[in-house]
Design a protein around this motif. Structure first.
Motif, PDB file in Angstrom:
ATOM      1  N   LEU A 117      -0.799   7.062  -9.023  1.00 13.03           N
ATOM      2  CA  LEU A 117      -1.410   6.282  -9.885  1.00 13.03           C
ATOM      3  C   LEU A 117      -2.248   6.000  -9.185  1.00 13.03           C
ATOM      4  N   ARG A 118      -2.415   5.796  -7.653  1.00 12.20           N
ATOM      5  CA  ARG A 118      -3.972   5.965  -7.682  1.00 12.20           C
ATOM      6  C   ARG A 118      -4.771   6.181  -7.848  1.00 12.20           C
ATOM      7  N   ASN A 119      -4.729   7.600  -7.993  1.00 12.10           N
ATOM      8  CA  ASN A 119      -5.547   8.661  -7.781  1.00 12.10           C
ATOM      9  C   ASN A 119      -5.920   9.238  -9.197  1.00 12.10           C
ATOM     10  N   MET A 120      -4.603   8.854 -10.363  1.00 11.12           N
ATOM     11  CA  MET A 120      -5.155   8.840 -11.688  1.00 11.12           C
ATOM     12  C   MET A 120      -6.184   7.466 -11.925  1.00 11.12           C
ATOM     13  N   VAL A 121      -5.332   6.456 -10.741  1.00  5.07           N
ATOM     14  CA  VAL A 121      -6.464   5.408 -11.878  1.00  5.07           C
ATOM     15  C   VAL A 121      -8.365   6.022 -11.528  1.00  5.07           C
ATOM     16  N   ARG A 122      -8.407   5.893 -10.132  1.00  4.56           N
ATOM     17  CA  ARG A 122      -9.398   6.506  -9.968  1.00  4.56           C
ATOM     18  C   ARG A 122     -10.017   7.876 -10.635  1.00  4.56           C
ATOM     19  N   LYS A 123      -9.659   8.631 -10.625  1.00  8.99           N
ATOM     20  CA  LYS A 123      -9.958  10.290 -11.449  1.00  8.99           C
ATOM     21  C   LYS A 123     -10.696   9.474 -13.402  1.00  8.99           C
ATOM     22  N   LEU A 124      -9.676   8.230 -13.679  1.00 12.58           N
ATOM     23  CA  LEU A 124     -10.214   7.940 -14.983  1.00 12.58           C
ATOM     24  C   LEU A 124     -10.953   6.532 -15.173  1.00 12.58           C
ATOM     25  N   GLY A 125     -11.239   5.947 -14.140  1.00 16.24           N
ATOM     26  CA  GLY A 125     -12.087   4.644 -13.897  1.00 16.24           C
ATOM     27  C   GLY A 125     -13.147   4.490 -13.017  1.00 16.24           C
ATOM     28  N   GLY A 126     -13.287   5.967 -12.461  1.00 19.70           N
ATOM     29  CA  GLY A 126     -14.263   5.306 -11.683  1.00 19.70           C
ATOM     30  C   GLY A 126     -13.971   5.168  -9.722  1.00 19.70           C
ATOM     31  N   PRO A 127     -14.769   5.350  -8.848  1.00 22.24           N
ATOM     32  CA  PRO A 127     -14.326   4.971  -8.046  1.00 22.24           C
ATOM     33  C   PRO A 127     -14.865   3.244  -7.436  1.00 22.24           C
ATOM     34  N   GLU A 128     -15.174   2.810  -8.407  1.00 21.77           N
ATOM     35  CA  GLU A 128     -14.729   1.341  -8.387  1.00 21.77           C
ATOM     36  C   GLU A 128     -13.829   0.490  -9.307  1.00 21.77           C
ATOM     37  N   ASP A 129     -12.812   0.941  -9.409  1.00 18.27           N
ATOM     38  CA  ASP A 129     -11.865   0.735  -9.984  1.00 18.27           C
ATOM     39  C   ASP A 129     -10.615   0.743  -9.536  1.00 18.27           C
ATOM     40  N   SER A 130      -9.348   0.017  -9.002  1.00 15.02           N
ATOM     41  CA  SER A 130      -8.432  -0.267  -8.339  1.00 15.02           C
ATOM     42  C   SER A 130      -7.065  -0.105  -8.886  1.00 15.02           C
ATOM     43  N   PHE A 131      -6.046   0.616  -8.628  1.00 11.07           N
ATOM     44  CA  PHE A 131      -4.754   0.806  -8.846  1.00 11.07           C
ATOM     45  C   PHE A 131      -4.142  -1.018  -7.777  1.00 11.07           C
ATOM     46  N   ILE A 132      -3.741  -1.513  -9.097  1.00 10.85           N
ATOM     47  CA  ILE A 132      -3.224  -3.119  -8.640  1.00 10.85           C
ATOM     48  C   ILE A 132      -1.654  -3.608  -8.665  1.00 10.85           C
ATOM     49  N   SER A 133      -1.245  -3.396 -10.252  1.00 12.56           N
ATOM     50  CA  SER A 133       0.416  -3.316 -10.846  1.00 12.56           C
ATOM     51  C   SER A 133       1.014  -2.435 -11.351  1.00 12.56           C
ATOM     52  N   PHE A 134       1.722  -1.752 -11.394  1.00  8.67           N
ATOM     53  CA  PHE A 134       2.381  -1.025 -12.999  1.00  8.67           C
ATOM     54  C   PHE A 134       3.802  -1.594 -12.942  1.00  8.67           C
ATOM     55  N   ARG A 135       4.240  -1.601 -14.093  1.00  4.06           N
ATOM     56  CA  ARG A 135       5.202  -2.390 -14.955  1.00  4.06           C
ATOM     57  C   ARG A 135       6.413  -1.110 -15.465  1.00  4.06           C
ATOM     58  N   THR A 136       7.234  -1.429 -15.066  1.00  3.84           N
ATOM     59  CA  THR A 136       8.309  -0.212 -16.027  1.00  3.84           C
ATOM     60  C   THR A 136       9.043  -1.515 -16.730  1.00  3.84           C
ATOM     61  N   GLY A 137      10.799  -1.270 -17.462  1.00  2.25           N
ATOM     62  CA  GLY A 137      10.670  -1.691 -17.936  1.00  2.25           C
ATOM     63  C   GLY A 137      12.048  -3.011 -16.941  1.00  2.25           C
ATOM     64  N   GLN A 138      12.254  -2.246 -15.785  1.00  7.81           N
ATOM     65  CA  GLN A 138      13.027  -2.660 -14.722  1.00  7.81           C
ATOM     66  C   GLN A 138      12.421  -3.376 -13.704  1.00  7.81           C
ATOM     67  N   TYR A 139      11.556  -3.294 -13.195  1.00 15.19           N
ATOM     68  CA  TYR A 139      10.856  -3.793 -12.323  1.00 15.19           C
ATOM     69  C   TYR A 139       9.151  -3.669 -12.290  1.00 15.19           C
ATOM     70  N   LYS A 140       8.977  -4.400 -11.053  1.00 12.55           N
ATOM     71  CA  LYS A 140       7.008  -4.383 -11.377  1.00 12.55           C
ATOM     72  C   LYS A 140       6.533  -3.837 -10.039  1.00 12.55           C
ATOM     73  N   LEU A 141       5.983  -3.308  -9.618  1.00 12.32           N
ATOM     74  CA  LEU A 141       5.460  -2.621  -8.268  1.00 12.32           C
ATOM     75  C   LEU A 141       4.200  -3.588  -8.390  1.00 12.32           C
ATOM     76  N   HIS A 142       3.450  -4.188  -7.134  1.00 18.06           N
ATOM     77  CA  HIS A 142       2.026  -4.471  -6.873  1.00 18.06           C
ATOM     78  C   HIS A 142       1.886  -4.299  -5.797  1.00 18.06           C
ATOM     79  N   TYR A 143       0.474  -3.686  -5.792  1.00 16.53           N
ATOM     80  CA  TYR A 143      -0.039  -2.456  -4.441  1.00 16.53           C
ATOM     81  C   TYR A 143      -0.730  -3.748  -4.225  1.00 16.53           C
ATOM     82  N   TYR A 144      -1.391  -3.785  -2.396  1.00 15.96           N
ATOM     83  CA  TYR A 144      -2.429  -3.249  -2.260  1.00 15.96           C
ATOM     84  C   TYR A 144      -2.547  -3.344  -0.572  1.00 15.96           C
ATOM     85  N   GLU A 145      -3.916  -2.592  -1.326  1.00 14.93           N
ATOM     86  CA  GLU A 145      -4.519  -1.509   0.128  1.00 14.93           C
ATOM     87  C   GLU A 145      -5.552  -1.983   1.190  1.00 14.93           C
ATOM     88  N   THR A 146      -5.514  -1.495   2.563  1.00 14.96           N
ATOM     89  CA  THR A 146      -6.391  -2.671   3.033  1.00 14.96           C
ATOM     90  C   THR A 146      -7.722  -1.947   3.654  1.00 14.96           C
TER      91      THR A 146
END
Length: 173
Positions: free
Chosen positions: A78-107
């Motif tokens: 997902l991080r690679n897809m976001v960078r390819k579609l949105g450019g290097p300034e965009d970042s992947f923050i979270s992802f939601r399914t019907g069961q859970y929500k995944l939150h992401y932070y990279e240092t």
């Protein structure tokens, strides 16, 4: 808000810490009582659904190591897809399914913090940043006995970090 699990991955893609608080299990249906409708083409002439063999059999629960690999594969893709579609300034923050929500932070040092929560939870990026700054840096990075690198997936073995993380997550709830 329910926190299901929390993971830390190092820059070498190894899971160096994982913690489960609440596991969301769906009931596994037994062989004869399926809640899914059976189509006419899948019913044998005697009215019984055919056994599809071990190819359809899935384990009821994955190991913690397999869970971590799947989580890392998901965030990596997902991080690679976001960078390819949105450019290097965009970042992947979270992802939601019907069961859970995944939150992401990279240092800046490529340590990845991942938290799985219920779907109604708002953005937890600030919470993951606070875990990094106030807990991980204070109890793991500044600890002279803690290794700088975690070769072979050697995890974070720090009691103070675990206790502080548990209290922090329960305080956020």
């Amino acid at each position: 808000m329910v926190v299901y699990s929390f993971y830390i991955f190092d820059r070498h893609t190894e899971c160096i810490y994982s913690r489960l608080w609440a596991r969301q299990d769906r009931p596994v249906s037994s062989g004869g009582t399926s809640t899914r409708p059976i189509s006419d083409s899948s019913v044998a002439s005697n009215g019984i659904a055919p056994d599809l063999g071990p190819a359809r059999a899935r384990p009821a629960r994955l190991s913690a190591q397999d869970d971590a690999k799947l989580i890392f594969g998901t965030i990596f893709s997902l991080r690679n897809m976001v960078r390819k579609l949105g450019g290097p300034e965009d970042s992947f923050i979270s992802f939601r399914t019907g069961q859970y929500k995944l939150h992401y932070y990279e240092t800046p040092t490529s340590i990845k913090f991942v938290m799985l929560t219920d779907t109604q939870t708002l953005n937890m990026r600030n919470v993951l940043h606070q875990i990094y700054v106030n807990l991980y840096v204070e109890f793991v990075v500044k600890n002279p006995l803690s290794p700088v690198e975690h070769p072979g997936g050697e995890g974070v073995a720090n009691e103070l970090f675990e206790l502080a993380l548990d209290q922090f997550v329960k305080g956020v709830l």
